[in-house]
Design a protein around this motif. Structure first.
Motif, PDB file in Angstrom:
ATOM      1  N   LYS A 138     -22.234  95.062   2.377  1.00 25.44           N
ATOM      2  CA  LYS A 138     -22.987  96.168   1.775  1.00 25.44           C
ATOM      3  C   LYS A 138     -22.075  97.108   0.995  1.00 25.44           C
ATOM      4  CE  LYS A 138     -26.906  96.280   4.970  1.00 25.44           C
ATOM      5  NZ  LYS A 138     -27.714  97.104   5.887  1.00 25.44           N
ATOM      6  N   MET A 139     -20.822  97.252   1.471  1.00 26.73           N
ATOM      7  CA  MET A 139     -19.891  98.156   0.800  1.00 26.73           C
ATOM      8  C   MET A 139     -19.186  97.485  -0.370  1.00 26.73           C
ATOM      9  SD  MET A 139     -18.157  99.892   4.158  1.00 26.73           S
ATOM     10  CE  MET A 139     -16.817 100.592   3.214  1.00 26.73           C
ATOM     11  N   GLY A 140     -19.419  96.181  -0.555  1.00 23.26           N
ATOM     12  CA  GLY A 140     -18.714  95.474  -1.613  1.00 23.26           C
ATOM     13  C   GLY A 140     -17.237  95.325  -1.306  1.00 23.26           C
ATOM     14  N   ASP A 141     -16.925  95.234  -0.011  1.00 29.49           N
ATOM     15  CA  ASP A 141     -15.540  95.103   0.433  1.00 29.49           C
ATOM     16  C   ASP A 141     -15.278  93.614   0.670  1.00 29.49           C
ATOM     17  OD1 ASP A 141     -13.127  96.264   1.013  1.00 29.49           O
ATOM     18  OD2 ASP A 141     -13.599  96.739   3.098  1.00 29.49           O
ATOM     19  N   PRO A 142     -14.558  92.934  -0.210  1.00 28.72           N
ATOM     20  CA  PRO A 142     -14.438  91.472  -0.102  1.00 28.72           C
ATOM     21  C   PRO A 142     -13.817  91.049   1.214  1.00 28.72           C
ATOM     22  CG  PRO A 142     -12.835  92.358  -1.653  1.00 28.72           C
ATOM     23  CD  PRO A 142     -13.756  93.481  -1.310  1.00 28.72           C
ATOM     24  N   ALA A 143     -14.471  90.077   1.883  1.00 28.35           N
ATOM     25  CA  ALA A 143     -14.013  89.651   3.207  1.00 28.35           C
ATOM     26  C   ALA A 143     -12.621  89.048   3.158  1.00 28.35           C
ATOM     27  CB  ALA A 143     -15.012  88.653   3.802  1.00 28.35           C
ATOM     28  N   GLY A 144     -12.305  88.348   2.062  1.00 28.97           N
ATOM     29  CA  GLY A 144     -10.994  87.711   1.966  1.00 28.97           C
ATOM     30  C   GLY A 144      -9.859  88.708   1.824  1.00 28.97           C
ATOM     31  N   HIS A 145     -10.128  89.797   1.100  1.00 29.81           N
ATOM     32  CA  HIS A 145      -9.110  90.823   0.883  1.00 29.81           C
ATOM     33  C   HIS A 145      -9.765  92.203   0.999  1.00 29.81           C
ATOM     34  CE1 HIS A 145      -6.284  87.745  -0.478  1.00 29.81           C
ATOM     35  NE2 HIS A 145      -7.282  87.233  -1.192  1.00 29.81           N
TER      36      HIS A 145
END
Length: 253
Positions: A209-216
């Motif tokens: 939801k926050m647009g925080d990429p899981a990979g980085h």
């Protein structure tokens, strides 16, 4: 009086849960199918939804996903199967908590009261002083601890109560590593061990939801073997040290 929407097709379970919750002072309405539950959601406006995972027709998972597209009401998923896959899939669909059937009335009541407390948000570490925090490059992430809202680049980020409380807990102490058990106790008020699925699924939804990429991830970072921490923004890249230049070998004469 808390308003509870119970979406459950088993009439015996319906009646047992309804009577138990009404004795505890809840206003309960029951829907026997997913379609009926979605309709009751709009008219009854519940404070919390108790959702059976195994519904005929429209499945509990699909009902959960559809609720999340239009409402952030707390959802407690009730599942007859306690295996990891069902629970993780349900949590990733947007449920805030889960119980395994048959569930004791006092356990369900405790979970309902816990999610309702989460709707009230997390304690303000500054003693209740209204504060809007900004994080990231150019303050792109804004967290309003008084208004209990989050926005990224000026666009509101709709968060379910457990997601919001998790973010408020982590961001109150940037850089501090929280174990999954600490987060369970702070956010879900679970005192027992071994239920890290709630934390991991909620972190995954929050990052999305926050647009925080899981990979980085920029904000919510995984500390392998320990838990999670919140970073206030982009971390400067470590500057590479200048490499020593090879010296020309002196030629022997």
């Amino acid at each position: 009086m808390p308003r509870v929407l119970l979406i459950e097709d088993d009439r015996a379970v319906q009646e047992g849960v309804r009577l138990a919750l009404r004795r505890q002072g809840h206003d309960v309405t029951v829907a026997g199918t997913g379609e009926e539950g979605l309709a009751r959601l709009r008219t009854f406006r519940p404070d919390v939804v108790v959702l059976d995972l195994m519904l005929p027709g429209l499945s509990g998972l699909e009902v959960c996903r559809r609720i999340r597209t239009e409402d952030q009401v707390p959802i407690i998923m009730a599942t007859a199967r306690g295996d990891d896959t069902d629970i993780v899939v349900g949590l990733e669909a947007g449920a805030d908590d889960y119980v395994v059937k048959p569930v004791q009335a006092r356990v369900l009541e405790a979970r309902i009261r816990a999610v309702l407390r989460r709707v009230g948000g997390a304690p303000n570490p500054d003693g209740g002083i209204p504060k809007i925090e900004t994080h990231g490059e150019n303050g792109e992430l804004a967290i309003d601890r008084a208004g209990l809202t989050v926005a990224r680049q000026g666009v509101p980020v709709p968060l379910a109560p457990s997601e919001l409380r998790l973010l408020l807990t982590l961001s109150a102490s940037p850089g501090q590593v929280f174990s999954r058990q600490q987060l369970l106790e702070a956010v879900w008020e679970h005192s027992y061990h071994g239920d890290s699925r709630l934390v991991d699924a909620c972190v995954k939804r929050l990052r999305t939801k926050m647009g925080d990429p899981a990979g980085h991830p920029v904000y919510i970072q995984t500390v392998r073997g320990f838990g999670y921490r919140f970073q206030s923004g982009h971390q400067p890249h470590a500057q590479s040290q200048p490499q020593p230049q090879p010296q020309p070998h002196s030629q022997s004469r």
